[in-house]
Design an enzyme around this catalytic site. Structure first.
Site, PDB file in Angstrom:
ATOM      1  N   LYS A 174      54.876 128.523 138.726  1.00 31.54           N
ATOM      2  CA  LYS A 174      53.779 129.764 139.026  1.00 31.54           C
ATOM      3  C   LYS A 174      54.062 130.011 140.663  1.00 31.54           C
ATOM      4  CE  LYS A 174      53.070 129.546 134.918  1.00 31.54           C
ATOM      5  NZ  LYS A 174      52.025 128.822 134.027  1.00 31.54           N
TER       6      LYS A 174
HETATM    7  C1  LIG Z   1      51.554 128.257 132.711  1.00 28.08           C
HETATM    8  C2  LIG Z   1      50.776 129.231 131.784  1.00 28.08           C
HETATM    9  C3  LIG Z   1      49.562 128.410 130.971  1.00 28.08           C
HETATM   10  C4  LIG Z   1      49.516 127.120 131.203  1.00 28.08           C
HETATM   11  O1  LIG Z   1      49.269 126.653 132.502  1.00 28.08           O
HETATM   12  P1  LIG Z   1      49.720 125.017 132.877  1.00 28.08           P
HETATM   13  O2  LIG Z   1      49.263 124.870 134.014  1.00 28.08           O
HETATM   14  O3  LIG Z   1      51.033 124.750 132.446  1.00 28.08           O
HETATM   15  O4  LIG Z   1      48.771 123.985 131.771  1.00 28.08           O
HETATM   16  C5  LIG Z   1      48.698 129.080 130.280  1.00 28.08           C
HETATM   17  N1  LIG Z   1      48.998 130.837 130.216  1.00 28.08           N
HETATM   18  C6  LIG Z   1      50.014 131.094 130.700  1.00 28.08           C
HETATM   19  C7  LIG Z   1      50.329 132.592 130.463  1.00 28.08           C
HETATM   20  C8  LIG Z   1      51.056 130.353 131.614  1.00 28.08           C
HETATM   21  O5  LIG Z   1      52.035 131.072 132.069  1.00 28.08           O
END
Ligand SMILES: *Cc1c(COP(=O)(O)O)cnc(C)c1O
Length: 384
Positions: A174
């Site tokens: 992210k």
């Molecule tokens: C990455 C992501 C999540 C989950 O996040 P984590 O930190 O991996 O648990 C949920 N929703 C979306 C749209 C994501 O891209």
């Protein structure tokens, strides 16, 4: 992080509040509750919105598993909404169609996903939610730093001007990384208090919220030092001080990360434009300034005469990683067996043609050239 290692607190120390305050200032939301992942953030948000058995929640089919899964984890049912076949985003029309398909069943919330970092109709969904008495919980995991225009004002995703809560992930793919980590933003104090409790086993430490007197206080009316209560069971979703220290330091680089992502997207767009219509660069949403998380052009694989799998393999062979975002969650065996095969043509069409290309701030301009060159070589495409 090194200071944290040498300090008194590996977890539950001042790093948590430092990170939350810094993020709250950036987002413009009154409260930020950091937690151990984006999935935990969704669970905190959905549970605190008092979604439970008998409730339905609208989730776009084009998202990561966690968005829908956390609805199921509180015992509610998912109603999958379709998405635009060009952008992969749920619009207000898709959400309205999903509400109609519920046949009068009680819908408690909508969880729009700001896919790729673009805006999923924040103002229009807010108005829809107000009309029908629903909550909007934004899955903003892709959209840290994204802004949008509405009523001649600029709003920030996560500022929660048009939602109750917005959730973020700080997994390393992210925009900023905590290792594992996430957060929920909200402007509602009661919601924030309940999320902090849910993050920590449901423990209530604020004497003002104690309900069991006299056990909570001594004869002089002073709260007992050891005392706590639990009104609703919760989880341990706390982030550690190490994770928050990393998140805090990453936030100082956020503007640079976002600017670089935008530059790289512009370069990709320029280099890929001559290959339209076989390759279509991402359509940009009006009134939205995305902090791009993904760069996912759409490919006409039939016209190219090469499958997506073969293209991914030949890119992988020259050291270029690509990914598909996402297999519509409604197509997963669990959801298919629970709800039947969903008729969501937009999500199916988007899934059939999208491929996410590398996008990260340390990429050089020449890396973008190399990715586009490798695609051209693998497909034998000519400029139009
Ligand atoms: C990455 C992501 C999540 C989950 O996040 P984590 O930190 O991996 O648990 C949920 N929703 C979306 C749209 C994501 O891209």
């Amino acid at each position: 992080m090194v200071e944290t290692l040498h300090g008194d607190w590996l977890t539950q120390g001042p790093q948590i509040e430092d990170f939350e305050d810094a993020l709250s200032a950036i987002l413009g939301a009154r409260h930020v509750i950091s937690c151990s992942s984006g999935t935990a953030a969704l669970h905190l948000a959905i549970a605190t919105a008092e979604v439970g058995p008998g409730d339905n929640v609208i989730v776009p089919a084009n998202t990561f598993l966690a968005t829908a899964n956390m609805v199921r984890m509180v015992g509610a049912e998912v109603i999958f909404a379709d998405v635009d076949p060009v952008t992969g985003l749920m619009t207000v029309d898709h959400a309205t169609a999903a509400m109609r398909s519920a046949d009068g069943a009680k819908i408690k919330a909508i969880i729009p996903v700001h896919y790729a970092g673009q805006c999923a109709a924040p103002l229009a969904l807010h108005e829809l939610a107000n009309t029908h008495g629903l909550s909007i919980i934004e899955d903003a995991c892709h959209a840290l730093g994204t802004t949008y225009e509405a009523n001649n004002e600029t709003y920030r995703i996560g500022g929660c001007a048009h939602s109750v809560m917005a959730t973020f992930s700080f997994h390393p793919v992210k925009t900023i990384a905590m290792g594992e980590g996430g957060a929920v933003a909200t402007n509602d104090e009661r919601t924030a208090i309940r999320m902090r409790e849910f993050r920590n086993h449901g423990m209530v430490r604020d004497p003002q919220r104690f309900t069991d007197t006299p056990g909570s206080h001594d004869d002089a009316g002073v709260p007992q030092r050891w005392y706590y209560e639990m009104h609703q069971p919760g989880f341990n979703y706390r982030p550690s001080g190490l994770h928050c220290a990393l998140g805090r330091s990453q936030l100082t680089k956020l503007d640079r990360f976002i600017a670089r992502r935008r530059e790289l997207v512009d370069i990709y767009d320029q280099l890929l434009a001559p290959y339209a219509p076989i390759i279509q660069v991402p359509a940009r949403m009006a009134d939205c300034t995305p902090a791009w998380h993904l760069y996912a052009p759409r490919f006409d694989f039939a016209a190219l005469g090469i499958s997506r799998n073969a293209l991914m393999a030949s890119l992988f062979d020259v050291g270029i990683g690509t990914q598909v975002h996402y297999i519509p969650v409604s197509m997963q065996p669990y959801y298919r067996s629970r709800y039947g095969t969903a008729d969501l043509p937009g999500a199916a069409a988007y899934y059939a043609c999208s491929l996410s290309l590398p996008l990260f701030p340390a990429m050089q301009d020449a890396d973008v050239d190399r990715v586009v060159g490798a695609i051209v070589r693998a497909t034998g495409l000519r400029k139009t």
